[in-house]
Design a protein around this motif. Structure first.
Motif, PDB file in Angstrom:
ATOM      1  N   THR A 135      -1.182 -12.139  -7.109  1.00  0.00           N
ATOM      2  CA  THR A 135      -0.489 -11.750  -8.334  1.00  0.00           C
ATOM      3  C   THR A 135       1.006 -11.551  -8.078  1.00  0.00           C
ATOM      4  O   THR A 135       1.448 -11.463  -6.934  1.00  0.00           O
ATOM      5  N   ILE A 136       1.751 -11.458  -9.169  1.00  0.00           N
ATOM      6  CA  ILE A 136       3.188 -11.192  -9.061  1.00  0.00           C
ATOM      7  C   ILE A 136       3.391  -9.892  -8.293  1.00  0.00           C
ATOM      8  O   ILE A 136       4.218  -9.803  -7.387  1.00  0.00           O
ATOM      9  N   GLU A 137       2.597  -8.896  -8.639  1.00  0.00           N
ATOM     10  CA  GLU A 137       2.736  -7.591  -7.996  1.00  0.00           C
ATOM     11  C   GLU A 137       2.525  -7.696  -6.491  1.00  0.00           C
ATOM     12  O   GLU A 137       3.320  -7.192  -5.700  1.00  0.00           O
ATOM     13  N   GLU A 138       1.459  -8.388  -6.106  1.00  0.00           N
ATOM     14  CA  GLU A 138       1.169  -8.516  -4.674  1.00  0.00           C
ATOM     15  C   GLU A 138       2.286  -9.255  -3.945  1.00  0.00           C
ATOM     16  O   GLU A 138       2.560  -8.995  -2.776  1.00  0.00           O
ATOM     17  N   ASN A 139       2.930 -10.162  -4.656  1.00  0.00           N
ATOM     18  CA  ASN A 139       4.033 -10.885  -4.037  1.00  0.00           C
ATOM     19  C   ASN A 139       5.303 -10.046  -3.924  1.00  0.00           C
ATOM     20  O   ASN A 139       6.109 -10.272  -3.038  1.00  0.00           O
ATOM     21  N   LEU A 140       5.442  -9.115  -4.828  1.00  0.00           N
ATOM     22  CA  LEU A 140       6.671  -8.320  -4.805  1.00  0.00           C
ATOM     23  C   LEU A 140       6.664  -7.247  -3.721  1.00  0.00           C
ATOM     24  O   LEU A 140       7.709  -6.723  -3.353  1.00  0.00           O
ATOM     25  N   ILE A 141       5.483  -6.871  -3.226  1.00  0.00           N
ATOM     26  CA  ILE A 141       5.452  -5.770  -2.261  1.00  0.00           C
ATOM     27  C   ILE A 141       5.196  -6.231  -0.831  1.00  0.00           C
ATOM     28  O   ILE A 141       4.994  -5.405   0.054  1.00  0.00           O
ATOM     29  N   SER A 142       5.219  -7.554  -0.603  1.00  0.00           N
ATOM     30  CA  SER A 142       4.758  -8.030   0.703  1.00  0.00           C
ATOM     31  C   SER A 142       5.601  -7.511   1.863  1.00  0.00           C
ATOM     32  O   SER A 142       5.097  -7.346   2.962  1.00  0.00           O
ATOM     33  N   ASP A 143       6.867  -7.252   1.636  1.00  0.00           N
ATOM     34  CA  ASP A 143       7.703  -6.809   2.751  1.00  0.00           C
ATOM     35  C   ASP A 143       7.724  -5.285   2.878  1.00  0.00           C
ATOM     36  O   ASP A 143       8.356  -4.750   3.768  1.00  0.00           O
ATOM     37  N   ARG A 144       7.076  -4.577   1.960  1.00  0.00           N
ATOM     38  CA  ARG A 144       7.167  -3.113   1.977  1.00  0.00           C
ATOM     39  C   ARG A 144       5.812  -2.473   1.765  1.00  0.00           C
ATOM     40  O   ARG A 144       5.717  -1.344   1.292  1.00  0.00           O
ATOM     41  N   SER A 145       4.726  -3.230   2.093  1.00  0.00           N
ATOM     42  CA  SER A 145       3.396  -2.698   1.800  1.00  0.00           C
ATOM     43  C   SER A 145       3.097  -1.457   2.631  1.00  0.00           C
ATOM     44  O   SER A 145       2.223  -0.676   2.285  1.00  0.00           O
ATOM     45  N   GLY A 146       3.819  -1.282   3.747  1.00  0.00           N
ATOM     46  CA  GLY A 146       3.556  -0.110   4.575  1.00  0.00           C
ATOM     47  C   GLY A 146       4.504   1.055   4.324  1.00  0.00           C
ATOM     48  O   GLY A 146       4.411   2.088   4.989  1.00  0.00           O
ATOM     49  N   SER A 147       5.415   0.901   3.370  1.00  0.00           N
ATOM     50  CA  SER A 147       6.434   1.946   3.214  1.00  0.00           C
ATOM     51  C   SER A 147       5.851   3.220   2.602  1.00  0.00           C
ATOM     52  O   SER A 147       4.926   3.153   1.794  1.00  0.00           O
ATOM     53  N   PRO A 148       6.367   4.373   3.003  1.00  0.00           N
ATOM     54  CA  PRO A 148       5.848   5.650   2.495  1.00  0.00           C
ATOM     55  C   PRO A 148       5.927   5.734   0.970  1.00  0.00           C
ATOM     56  O   PRO A 148       5.108   6.406   0.347  1.00  0.00           O
ATOM     57  N   GLU A 149       6.887   5.007   0.392  1.00  0.00           N
ATOM     58  CA  GLU A 149       7.038   5.045  -1.062  1.00  0.00           C
ATOM     59  C   GLU A 149       5.778   4.556  -1.768  1.00  0.00           C
ATOM     60  O   GLU A 149       5.439   5.023  -2.847  1.00  0.00           O
ATOM     61  N   PHE A 150       5.062   3.609  -1.142  1.00  0.00           N
ATOM     62  CA  PHE A 150       3.929   2.989  -1.817  1.00  0.00           C
ATOM     63  C   PHE A 150       2.579   3.410  -1.244  1.00  0.00           C
ATOM     64  O   PHE A 150       1.555   2.829  -1.575  1.00  0.00           O
ATOM     65  N   ASN A 151       2.570   4.367  -0.346  1.00  0.00           N
ATOM     66  CA  ASN A 151       1.306   4.777   0.251  1.00  0.00           C
ATOM     67  C   ASN A 151       1.127   6.281   0.157  1.00  0.00           C
ATOM     68  O   ASN A 151       2.086   7.043   0.321  1.00  0.00           O
ATOM     69  N   LYS A 152      -0.134   6.658  -0.139  1.00  0.00           N
ATOM     70  CA  LYS A 152      -0.486   8.079  -0.074  1.00  0.00           C
ATOM     71  C   LYS A 152      -1.594   8.174   0.951  1.00  0.00           C
ATOM     72  O   LYS A 152      -2.723   7.807   0.672  1.00  0.00           O
ATOM     73  N   GLY A 153      -1.258   8.598   2.151  1.00  0.00           N
ATOM     74  CA  GLY A 153      -2.270   8.623   3.200  1.00  0.00           C
ATOM     75  C   GLY A 153      -2.730   7.210   3.499  1.00  0.00           C
ATOM     76  O   GLY A 153      -1.921   6.327   3.721  1.00  0.00           O
ATOM     77  N   PHE A 154      -4.053   7.010   3.455  1.00  0.00           N
ATOM     78  CA  PHE A 154      -4.598   5.688   3.741  1.00  0.00           C
ATOM     79  C   PHE A 154      -4.437   4.737   2.567  1.00  0.00           C
ATOM     80  O   PHE A 154      -4.413   3.535   2.741  1.00  0.00           O
ATOM     81  N   LEU A 155      -4.367   5.290   1.376  1.00  0.00           N
ATOM     82  CA  LEU A 155      -4.446   4.448   0.190  1.00  0.00           C
ATOM     83  C   LEU A 155      -3.064   4.082  -0.345  1.00  0.00           C
ATOM     84  O   LEU A 155      -2.088   4.796  -0.141  1.00  0.00           O
ATOM     85  N   PHE A 156      -3.037   2.957  -1.056  1.00  0.00           N
ATOM     86  CA  PHE A 156      -1.844   2.594  -1.807  1.00  0.00           C
ATOM     87  C   PHE A 156      -1.612   3.614  -2.920  1.00  0.00           C
ATOM     88  O   PHE A 156      -2.565   4.103  -3.527  1.00  0.00           O
ATOM     89  N   ASN A 157      -0.376   3.886  -3.194  1.00  0.00           N
ATOM     90  CA  ASN A 157      -0.032   4.670  -4.374  1.00  0.00           C
ATOM     91  C   ASN A 157       0.173   3.676  -5.519  1.00  0.00           C
ATOM     92  O   ASN A 157       1.270   3.154  -5.726  1.00  0.00           O
ATOM     93  N   MET A 158      -0.925   3.385  -6.227  1.00  0.00           N
ATOM     94  CA  MET A 158      -0.879   2.299  -7.206  1.00  0.00           C
ATOM     95  C   MET A 158       0.135   2.570  -8.315  1.00  0.00           C
ATOM     96  O   MET A 158       0.780   1.648  -8.801  1.00  0.00           O
ATOM     97  N   ASN A 159       0.268   3.832  -8.698  1.00  0.00           N
ATOM     98  CA  ASN A 159       1.228   4.148  -9.754  1.00  0.00           C
ATOM     99  C   ASN A 159       2.642   3.757  -9.345  1.00  0.00           C
ATOM    100  O   ASN A 159       3.379   3.144 -10.106  1.00  0.00           O
ATOM    101  N   ALA A 160       2.993   4.132  -8.112  1.00  0.00           N
ATOM    102  CA  ALA A 160       4.337   3.812  -7.633  1.00  0.00           C
ATOM    103  C   ALA A 160       4.526   2.299  -7.558  1.00  0.00           C
ATOM    104  O   ALA A 160       5.586   1.778  -7.908  1.00  0.00           O
TER     105      ALA A 160
END
Lengths: 519, 378
Positions: free
Chosen positions: A355-380
């Motif tokens: 998806t567009i979304e998955e393509n937009l986060i590929s370089d930052r999927s591990g950043s603290p901004e987008f993760n809460k613990g083990f899980l993605f912070n989907m809202n962010a």
């Protein structure tokens, strides 16, 4: 009357299996002995229309007439039998075979019905080359000949197969100014001999120069057929995009700051022992755009590969803000805030069925901004994605749409949205607007200027002369793996002058070139 | 195509695949059946079909059979795990076929723990299953690291690894571990507190492992769609150069997904052996890994569909088994019938013409809608 036309495509509609409506009720007619332009932004349906004419796709509805006779083109061979030939944007040649062998592929002359008669292939090639004034070297391997000659081989290939109607898909995209002129002379020659040519291009100047009439497509629909002599470039661009495109990018003078990218004496010998980069030195400073012009294959690709860690130089220095990049992987290079808009966007830039979304986060999927613990912070993630789609005006249904179903321009907007938004200090933009529509091109160019003026260093590599000249604050030209010229100012440059450096006819002395290092 | 149409198409396609599969199955049974007249053949074939389709849920008299249903659910347990394992590996385009060996090794190691390790209460079950899973995960490092570091095909490697595991287990059993007082090769019995309790005590062997399996399905879905590692795995499956360019480590992803696959398969082995048996006696590869591949393909590599696919496979197996015992259908036919149904189900292009029609219709509707919209705006 219908005899007047070589090609008539009537009320063609094409709907792809994924539901994309590529053409809707499009009609096209091409007279005998004319050069007919097919214009439109990317995603306007030009390529699809031509694929149907060449038998690569079947129309969902509508009919095609060749010389007034209704035909069903079920495959390219059916199209070739109707004397239609196509020269693809990306050449369909076998690099390891000679020009003559490529020419006769699929129709090889035989000795006693068994053995390949290579002498005859060469003769045939030379005969056709002479007849149509398209000079090629029949015995050279295709991988060794320049791009311009490859294109001639493609055209000859179609002619040998008896084509009277030629489709040229963006033929000048890869050519130098000189080669383009040569091509145009040859096309005019063919036209005088009664051939019909369909010419697909984005470049207004060329269209005005060479074509007789044009069909303009927009959003899959035809905007009508026009005599080239009766329309102005402004009218054409309005018909294409529905507004006047300002192709001039306004930019204030650069205020270069400290050195960000430092490249010194970079050399690279490729796996076949060819020297691809020969002591290249350059600097890009904060707040400036350094352009690299040059015919493709003169070391630009290798330079980018080395800057982004895809291959290792044999010698030399690459530093960003004083830290060496040599030996680092893409992750570490990105951690130094280097962004790359890759030349091959379908291979590196996106994952097309994601998806567009998955393509937009590929370089930052591990950043603290987008993760809460083990899980993605989907809202962010949703919030950021929505914002990027808005900021970069990506035309889509929603953030969950597959990237591959977008048009070329919108795909590239997804790529730049990601690359421009990760807080870069250096942006390497490799052919950032190749093959995309005018609207997206303008948008991306403006963004690049805007970012550079905000203090980011930009290295722009482009085969599009207008682009490098418009955007760059200063400019180098690469030829044969070396820097052939450095221009501190792009104002007084002309195509002519650049062409001479690009083709290696002229070269500045090392002192002049060394100025690009700002030492 | 709209979501509604997509779902409609999926349902119609599934039904048509099943229909054609059953028709072919019927013809096979018909020509294979014994009977003097065509009429007799026909009615005995019908009877066989009824056995296959209905009897996993209902008795002859039409009443619901809990026993048969629990058999089907119990049959799902091992293939839930191998299906998940294969999903995760295939999602990253890693065609690792090692779930078969993984489940066998997991079962074997768990059994050893269940026999020889002294731990109190249900702790023994947890330890046994986890150690079985870990053993299998470790072994999966072999194809994973070879692929990531040297580019060796994980498919060939994992396939051969299955046999290495099988013969290794057989050797250890015969040479050292078998209970020689028994006529067949089997271990000493598990300790009582190593046996996984049953959900229903009717001989179906539907253990609480089933619930663990469903929990793992949910965890795996979260892992794949809600964590950065699952995201990396999926992106690698779509476009590996893109993942590298984006700054993710392809090496780590390739190893991670296969180790996880090994872990899940091994876990399935432990749960299956401790939930169904009280000794270890597998001397051949159990086949659950192969079925797991089918399950993963049917589920489109999405963990959330694994229970559905596993139910389908388990139901079909049970139905075919009942058919071969109760109706006179040769057991060799069973595999063919299963295969026919599966092929139509998994065929990508099946009914693509019909899909295209739906697409065109909805595209035209969209056009008409837009046209109307434009009229109004004018």
């Amino acid at each position: 009357m219908s005899e007047e036309y070589a090609i008539q495509m009537k009320n063609i509609t094409k709907i792809y299996p994924n539901g994309t409506i590529a053409n809707q009720d499009v009609s096209l007619n091409v007279k005998k002995g004319e050069i007919h332009a097919l214009m439109g932004e990317n995603g306007a349906g030009k390529t699809t229309l031509m694929k149907m004419l060449f038998g690569l796709e079947q129309p969902t509805s509508g009919e095609i007439l060749v010389n007034g006779e209704r035909v069903h083109l079920s495959s390219p061979s059916a199209a070739i039998a109707k004397r239609i030939g196509m020269v693809h944007q990306h050449f369909m040649l076998v690099p390891s075979l000679t020009v003559a062998e490529n020419m006769v592929l699929g129709m090889v002359p035989k000795k006693s019905g068994v053995f390949i008669d290579s002498k005859k292939s060469v003769e045939l090639t030379e005969e056709y080359a002479k007849k149509y004034n398209l000079q090629v070297d029949a015995n050279a391997k295709v991988m060794d000949i320049p791009v311009g000659m490859k294109q001639k081989v493609e055209i000859l290939k179609a002619l040998v197969r008896g084509a009277r109607i030629l489709i040229l898909d963006e033929p000048t995209a890869v050519l130098t100014a000189q080669e383009t002129e040569e091509l145009f002379a040859q096309l005019k020659n063919l036209k005088e001999q009664g051939y019909s040519i369909i010419f697909i291009s984005h470049k207004l100047k060329e269209i005005m120069e060479i074509t007789d009439r044009m069909t303009i497509l927009r959003g899959g629909r035809s905007m009508g057929i026009y005599e080239t002599s009766e329309v102005t470039p402004q009218e054409i661009s309005r018909l294409m995009v529905g507004r006047d495109v300002i192709l001039k990018v306004e930019k204030e003078k650069a205020q270069p700051g400290s050195e960000v990218l430092k490249v010194r004496d970079l050399s690279y010998i490729n796996e076949w022992g060819k020297k691809m980069l020969d002591h290249v030195s350059l600097s890009v400073r904060k707040g400036e755009i350094l352009g690299i012009a040059g015919v493709e294959g003169n070391g630009q690709k290798e330079l980018v590969d080395m800057l982004f860690g895809f291959s290792r130089p044999n010698s030399g220095i690459i530093e960003v803000n004083g830290e060496s990049l040599i030996g680092l992987g893409q992750r570490q290079i990105r951690m130094k805030h280097v962004s790359l808009v890759p030349e091959d966007r379908m291979l590196y830039g996106i994952a097309s069925s994601a998806t567009i979304e998955e393509n937009l986060i590929s370089d930052r999927s591990g950043s603290p901004e987008f993760n809460k613990g083990f899980l993605f912070n989907m809202n962010a993630i949703h919030k950021k994605t929505e914002q990027l789609i808005r900021d970069f005006t990506v035309l889509c249904k929603n953030r969950s749409q597959q990237v591959g179903s977008l048009s070329g321009g919108n795909i590239q907007k997804v790529v730049v949205a990601r690359e421009f938004s990760n807080d870069p200090v250096l942006i390497i933009a490799d052919q950032p607007t190749r093959g995309i529509d005018v609207g997206a091109t303008e948008f991306i160019r403006k963004k690049l200027v805007e970012l550079s003026r905000s203090g980011i260093a930009v290295l722009l590599i482009s085969a599009d002369l207008n682009e490098v000249m418009e955007l760059s604050d200063s400019l180098i030209i690469m030829c044969g793996g070396k820097i052939a010229a450095y221009f501190e100012d792009t104002e007084e440059l002309t195509d002519e002058l650049m062409g001479r450096y690009m083709l290696g006819i002229e070269q500045q002395d090392p002192e002049e070139i060394r100025r690009v290092c700002h030492e | 195509m709209s979501k509604k149409n997509s779902i409609k198409f999926s349902i119609i396609r599934g039904a048509a695949a099943l229909g054609i599969g059953l028709l072919v199955a019927f013809l096979l049974i018909f020509f294979g059946s014994e009977g003097a007249t065509l009429g007799e053949k026909f009615s005995s074939s019908l009877e066989a079909m009824r056995e296959m389709l209905i009897s996993p849920l209902f008795r002859k008299n039409g009443s619901f059979s809990l026993k048969n249903l629990s058999d089907v659910l119990a049959g799902m347990i091992p293939i839930l795990f191998t299906g998940l394992a294969t999903c995760i590996m295939f999602a990253a385009n890693q065609f690792n076929l090692g779930a078969e060996g993984g489940i066998m090794l997991g079962a074997f190691v768990s059994s050893l723990v269940a026999i020889y390790v002294k731990l109190p209460g249900p702790l023994l079950i947890v330890a046994a299953v986890l150690l079985g899973a870990l053993a299998s995960a470790l072994v999966m490092l072999i194809p994973a690291v070879l692929k990531a570091r040297l580019g060796v095909s994980e498919m060939v490697n994992s396939l051969m690894l299955n046999y290495v595991i099988m013969y290794l287990v057989n050797y250890l059993m015969k040479a050292h571990l078998a209970d020689t007082s028994k006529g067949i090769t089997q271990t000493f019995p598990f300790q009582d507190n190593a046996l996984i309790p049953q959900m229903i005590d009717n001989g179906s062997r539907l253990s609480w492992g089933f619930v663990v399996g469903i929990v793992m399905v949910i965890l795996c879905w979260f892992f794949m769609y809600r964590t950065r590692w699952g995201y990396g795995i999926r992106m690698t499956g779509i476009n590996q150069p893109f993942v590298m360019y984006s700054g993710m480590s392809v090496t780590v992803i390739i190893i991670l997904c296969q180790v996880m696959g090994g872990f899940l398969a091994g876990m399935g082995g432990g749960i299956e052996i401790l939930g169904r048996y009280n000794v270890y006696n597998w001397s051949a590869l159990p086949g659950y890994g192969w079925t797991g591949i089918t399950v993963a393909i049917l589920a489109g590599n999405n963990p959330i569909f694994v229970p559905l696919a596993a139910f389908f496979m388990s139901y079909l197996t049970k139905g075919c088994m009942l058919m071969s015992t109760n109706a006179d259908v040769p057991s060799q036919l069973i595999s063919i019938i299963q295969a026919v149904i599966f092929i139509f189900f998994a065929a990508q292009q099946f009914l693509s013409g019909y899909r295209q029609k739906l697409v065109i219709r909805s595209a035209k509707e969209e056009l008409a809608g837009n046209g109307a919209g434009e009229e109004v705006r004018k």
